[in-house]
Design an enzyme around this catalytic site. Structure first.
Site: not given
Ligand code: OSB
Ligand code: MG
Length: 383
Positions: A148, A174, A176, A202, A227, A252, A276, A304
């Site tokens: 991510s 991925k 953000k 995401d 996402e 999510d 998750k 994650g």
């Molecule tokens: O939206 O998936 C999410 C991390 C913290 C809070 C929300 C998210 C995330 C991540 C994943 O994008 C991070 C990871 O690899 O653990």
């Molecule tokens: Mg997410």
């Protein structure tokens, strides 16, 4: 099993680089580990004393979901753990499979519930010498690693960062996104790394249905999925948005339980689900969501929450189930931490190996745990 004590251990772990999402920037992680000391059935059925570990994924602030670190510690200390001891005091036994039912009188607080259930499950499995992956039904011994990638100050920095992850072997990227950081970074990644790269985005609920025409501009980039573009409670609106763009819709934040997953599927609000365990109340509920999605032909992947090796180990085990057909946010420990509290998870040819030892298969190192601990509270039956 018979619970003897539960420790809530809060750690401070600096991140290797700031992690920016649409809801804020994290510079450090403050995970709370749950350490259960219990007497449970050993391999021969005779009682043995065991330690089990869980990890609470709540962030410091309630910006991803309504839960937050201090709240999770409070509800565990004052309500959840006392309920388990009270159940035991009335002659009931504690098993991982019944924790959620015993805790049902307390509404919500799924991240807190997940952490204690995970620790009980780890202790139970360690007692009888069974791995979490075998218990859950994993069918592989390693899982592909996805990463991510946070929002960056510039597209150049993003390209350099992604280049570095691909060089390490990550099998899926991925990005953000948020308003003002969406089409351009995706276009730049596609132009630089080509159409074969497994790429997804995401939004962490940063958009509204009014942005539908804008978001549909992502369709030309062949993304695996988008996402959570809309709010946690916007199931119907996600369903509507899904008819207005061709990129597969993935949820999510909205998937807080098996019931929510069933509703999302029935409403056509999710073509893909990010599971998750922390968000949904534990690994057992996570497996139920996997089962429901699989029965409907809906792909799932394991999300994650910047877990330490404790949560990372368990996530890898879950991601080994057959319905996890997309790479998850399961990266090497070094993605976030210079030093992990367990032995670090490393990439091997772009994969993370699922631990095979009893329970989650890893343990915090005593010295590193002590060095990272900022607070510890113990809850026992004495209260
Ligand atoms: O939206 O998936 C999410 C991390 C913290 C809070 C929300 C998210 C995330 C991540 C994943 O994008 C991070 C990871 O690899 O653990
Ligand atoms: Mg997410």
């Amino acid at each position: 099993m018979r619970l003897l004590s539960v420790d809530l251990i809060t750690l401070r772990m600096p991140l290797v680089s700031p992690f920016q999402t649409s809801f804020g920037t994290q510079n450090e992680r403050t995970p709370m580990l749950v350490r259960v000391h219990a007497e449970t059935a050993g391999p021969t059925g005779d009682p043995v004393e065991v330690i089990g570990w869980g990890e609470c994924v709540a962030l410091v602030d309630p910006v991803y979901s309504s839960e937050y670190l201090d709240g999770a510690r409070d509800v565990l200390t004052r309500f959840l753990i006392p309920l388990l001891f009270a159940h035991q005091g009335k002659g009931g036994t504690i098993t991982a499979e019944t924790v959620a039912e015993v805790l049902r009188p307390i509404v919500g607080n799924r991240m807190a519930k997940s952490a204690i259930e995970m620790a009980v499950l780890d202790a139970q499995l360690r007692g009888r010498g069974e791995s979490l992956s075998a218990y859950l039904g994993a069918t592989v011994d390693r899982v592909p690693a996805g990463v991510s990638v946070g929002i960056m100050p510039s597209v150049d920095q993003l390209l350099e960062t992604v280049d570095g992850y691909l060089a390490q072997g990550y099998r899926r990227i991925k990005l953000k996104i948020q308003p003002g950081w969406d089409i351009a970074p995706v276009a730049a990644i596609r132009q630089r790394f080509g159409d074969e790269l497994l790429l997804q985005v995401d939004a962490n609920a940063a958009y509204t249905l009014r942005d539908a025409v804008h978001l549909a501009r992502l369709d030309e980039f062949g993304l695996l999925l988008i996402e959570q573009p809309l709010g946690e409670e916007d199931l119907r609106q996600h369903s509507r948005l899904a008819t207005m763009m061709s990129t597969p819709m993935c949820l999510d934040e909205s998937i807080v339980s098996a019931e929510a997953a069933a509703d999302a599927i029935a409403l056509n609000a999710a073509a893909v689900i990010n599971i998750k365990p922390g968000r949904v109340g534990g690994y057992l509920e996570a497996r139920r969501i996997h089962d429901i999605a699989r029965a409907h032909g809906i792909a799932v992947w394991c999300g994650g929450m910047l877990e330490t090796g404790v949560g990372r180990a368990a996530n890898a085990a879950l991601a080994g189930l057959p319905g996890f057909t997309l790479p998850g946010d399961i990266s090497a420990s070094s993605r976030f931490f210079r030093e992990d509290v367990t032995e670090p998870f490393v990439l091997e040819d772009g994969y993370i190996r699922i631990p095979t030892g009893p329970g989650i298969g890893v343990e915090p190192d005593a010295d590193r745990l002590a060095a990272m601990t900022t607070s510890a509270v113990q809850v026992t039956s004495e209260g």
